[in-house]
Design a protein around this motif. Structure first.
Motif, PDB file in Angstrom:
ATOM      1  N   GLN A 154      40.979  71.718  71.749  1.00  0.00           N
ATOM      2  CA  GLN A 154      40.319  70.414  71.908  1.00  0.00           C
ATOM      3  C   GLN A 154      38.859  70.667  72.260  1.00  0.00           C
ATOM      4  N   CYS A 155      38.545  70.966  73.530  1.00  0.00           N
ATOM      5  CA  CYS A 155      37.128  71.209  73.837  1.00  0.00           C
ATOM      6  C   CYS A 155      36.679  72.569  73.329  1.00  0.00           C
ATOM      7  N   GLY A 156      37.606  73.494  73.153  1.00  0.00           N
ATOM      8  CA  GLY A 156      37.264  74.794  72.600  1.00  0.00           C
ATOM      9  C   GLY A 156      36.862  75.849  73.616  1.00  0.00           C
TER      10      GLY A 156
ATOM     11  N   CYS B  40      38.563  77.428  75.998  1.00  0.00           N
ATOM     12  CA  CYS B  40      39.508  78.539  76.174  1.00  0.00           C
ATOM     13  C   CYS B  40      39.741  79.288  74.867  1.00  0.00           C
TER      14      CYS B  40
ATOM     15  N   CYS C  89      44.399  76.793  79.613  1.00  0.00           N
ATOM     16  CA  CYS C  89      43.753  75.742  78.833  1.00  0.00           C
ATOM     17  C   CYS C  89      43.846  74.460  79.635  1.00  0.00           C
ATOM     18  N   ARG C  90      42.729  73.780  79.761  1.00  0.00           N
ATOM     19  CA  ARG C  90      42.720  72.544  80.535  1.00  0.00           C
ATOM     20  C   ARG C  90      42.927  71.309  79.649  1.00  0.00           C
ATOM     21  N   CYS C  91      42.926  71.499  78.340  1.00  0.00           N
ATOM     22  CA  CYS C  91      42.968  70.332  77.451  1.00  0.00           C
ATOM     23  C   CYS C  91      44.303  70.131  76.758  1.00  0.00           C
ATOM     24  N   THR C  92      44.759  71.151  76.071  1.00  0.00           N
ATOM     25  CA  THR C  92      45.752  70.895  75.021  1.00  0.00           C
ATOM     26  C   THR C  92      47.182  70.728  75.512  1.00  0.00           C
TER      27      THR C  92
HETATM   28  S1  FES Z   1      40.791  73.442  74.506  1.00  0.00           S
HETATM   29 FE1  FES Z   1      39.716  72.839  76.281  1.00  0.00          FE
HETATM   30  S2  FES Z   1      40.297  74.362  77.699  1.00  0.00           S
HETATM   31 FE2  FES Z   1      41.573  74.769  76.048  1.00  0.00          FE
END
Ligand code: FES
Ligand SMILES: Cc1cc2nc3c(=O)[nH]c(=O)nc-3n(C[C@H](O)[C@H](O)[C@H](O)COP(=O)(O)OP(=O)(O)OC[C@H]3O[C@@H](n4cnc5c(N)ncnc54)[C@H](O)[C@@H]3O)c2cc1C
Ligand code: FES
Lengths: 287, 157
Positions: B100-102, B104, B136-139
């Motif tokens: 997502q944010c990329g 990690c 990963c903080r997003c996925t």
């Molecule tokens: S994609 Fe955002 S921290 Fe993994």
């Protein structure tokens, strides 16, 4: 720059390392895998004058089982120890506990000896060393001495190793025939430091527990051996009643540290539950 | 502190530099070589964003000093693509929305390649276990795991 400034040496021989340690004393720090040391430098929790890198020393990465003794050298990486057949043969407890030690990339680099020297209070291997009657072989320019695990771990992040000594090898006596082992841990993520870990070994003869060892990590300022719990088991019939009593004694024997993640009551509860489970596993593996 | 000369290989190219001994590999990569694909999430070896391959095995570049690398071979995320474009693991992350944010992602891809190198056909449980050092903080990891399974399968051809 995250770490504070320091000088760096990377000798090719153990003699040079020992000479440098003698010369620099407290100002020197040995770096092995660097997996605890570099994060601590990054946090500026340490300010060494000189880092002495031992990674180029020859012949210190051995893992061998000879004369009833497992020997693991200063440069044996976690990954090699974890995968070693000699380790699972000599010390089932160590083999059970090792998968809980950190994550893959850290295991590629970190060493068992560095882990023991670091003596993080939540670290599994100091507790395993204590349960197994391990010995540390310490070398300085002045000579070599051997220190038993029970004298080696002296408190929070500290050991009996002097500033001019390096741990060249840890020796673990082969577990007695018939001994069973169990190890359980609760941690925030798999591979992270434990909130609490408990290891147990047990021997049974004629329907009674003979030798028991119960050790905990994460409950104080270093590995903890629950002598009262071991005593409670001696002579008892192995089974849930005895294990509950021993677990209660183990929980009573600790004066746990508290932090944001786990208060003292929670840690005591964990010791109680994990001791029971570790003993039940150990009993099921006795023969 | 006295600078120390070090020579090692990064993405197949030999690099020689005089570095302050306290220079972390990740800082060396990002600031000296301008290889900013390797990210810094925590600086304390916890998150895996800085994962590179050192002599073919994953390592956290925030827990290595550049001076320690004399003679070593380092591969970063910039070094995995082939002449024909993305590495199959990168392509799988793109195809399966493995980011997502990329932030990690470089570490996840480097770890994913290593998982695929060491496991024939890694199943979900294996991939999840192997990713224990990468946060990963997003996925929520679901698509990362799917990407690595797919990437491993296309790496085998
Ligand atoms: S994609 Fe955002 S921290 Fe993994
Ligand atoms: C995210 C993360 C999770 C982790 N999880 C765990 C875990 O669950 N359990 C666990 O046990 N550990 C864990 N660790 C720590 C890891 O196991 C380290 O590798 C280990 O503690 C240190 O070994 P090293 O070789 O990297 O030592 P280094 O970092 O190089 O050194 C550590 C200390 O020991 C000294 N030292 C090292 N080798 C010697 C020697 N031969 N003689 C004398 N002194 C020496 C150094 O001077 C330093 O003070 C974790 C680390 C990280 C970053
Ligand atoms: S930045 Fe290296 S592990 Fe987080």
């Amino acid at each position: 720059m995250k770490p504070p400034p320091f000088d760096y040496c990377c000798p090719d021989t153990l003699d040079e390392v020992l000479t440098l340690l003698a010369e620099h004393g407290e100002a020197a720090k040995v770096i092995a895998g660097g997996q605890s040391l570099v994060p601590m430098l990054n946090l500026r929790a340490l300010h060494p004058g000189v880092l002495i890198d031992i990674n180029r020393l020859p012949g210190l990465d051995h893992i061998s089982l000879e004369d009833g003794q497992l020997r693991v050298g200063a440069l044996a990486r976690h990954k090699a120890v974890l995968e070693s057949a000699a380790v699972s043969e000599a010390s089932p407890l160590m083999a059970l506990a090792y998968p809980y030690v950190s994550h893959g990339p850290i295991r590629n680099r970190g060493t068992l000896c560095g882990n023991l020297c670091h003596n993080d209070p939540a670290s599994e291997m100091p507790a395993v060393a204590l349960a197994s009657g391990a010995e540390m072989v310490l070398q300085s320019a002045g000579g070599t001495r051997t220190v038993a695990a029970e004298d080696f771990f002296t408190g929070m992040l500290s050991t009996a190793a002097e500033a001019n000594e390096i741990l060249v090898e840890v020796r673990v006596p082969r577990a007695p025939a018939g001994q069973g082992a169990g190890f359980h841990e609760v941690s925030p993520r798999k591979g992270d430091f434990a909130y609490v870990a408990v290891g147990a070994t047990l021997q049974v003869a004629d329907g009674a527990c003979t030798g028991a060892r119960i050790v905990c990590a994460g409950v104080g300022d270093g590995p903890h051996r629950a002598y009262a719990a071991e005593d409670a088991l001696t002579g008892a019939a192995p089974g849930d009643d005895a294990f509950r009593q021993a677990a209660a004694a183990a929980a009573d024997s600790i004066d746990p540290s508290e932090d944001f993640h786990a208060d003292a009551d929670y840690r005591r509860d964990l010791v109680r539950s994990l001791t029971r489970r570790a003993l039940a596993d150990a009993a099921s593996r006795c023969n | 502190m006295a600078g120390v000369s070090v020579t090692f290989t990064v993405n197949g190219r030999e690099v020689t530099a005089t570095v302050d001994p306290r220079t972390l590999l990740v800082h060396f990569l990002r600031e000296h070589l301008k290889l900013t694909g390797t990210h810094i999430g925590c600086d304390t070896s916890q998150c895996g964003a800085c994962t590179v391959h050192l002599d073919g095995r994953p390592a956290k570049s925030c827990a290595l000093l550049a001076v320690q690398l004399e003679g070593a071979e380092v591969t970063t995320i910039e070094g995995v693509a082939g002449p024909d474009g993305m590495h199959p693991m990168q392509a799988a992350f793109k195809e399966h929305h493995g980011l997502q944010c990329g932030f990690c992602t470089p570490g996840m891809v480097m770890m994913g390649i290593d998982i695929a190198n060491r496991h024939e056909a890694p199943d979900e449980a294996t991939i999840r276990r192997e990713l224990e050092g990468n946060l990963c903080r997003c996925t929520g990891y679901h698509n990362i795991v799917a990407s690595i399974a797919a990437g491993a399968s296309s790496m085998r051809g």
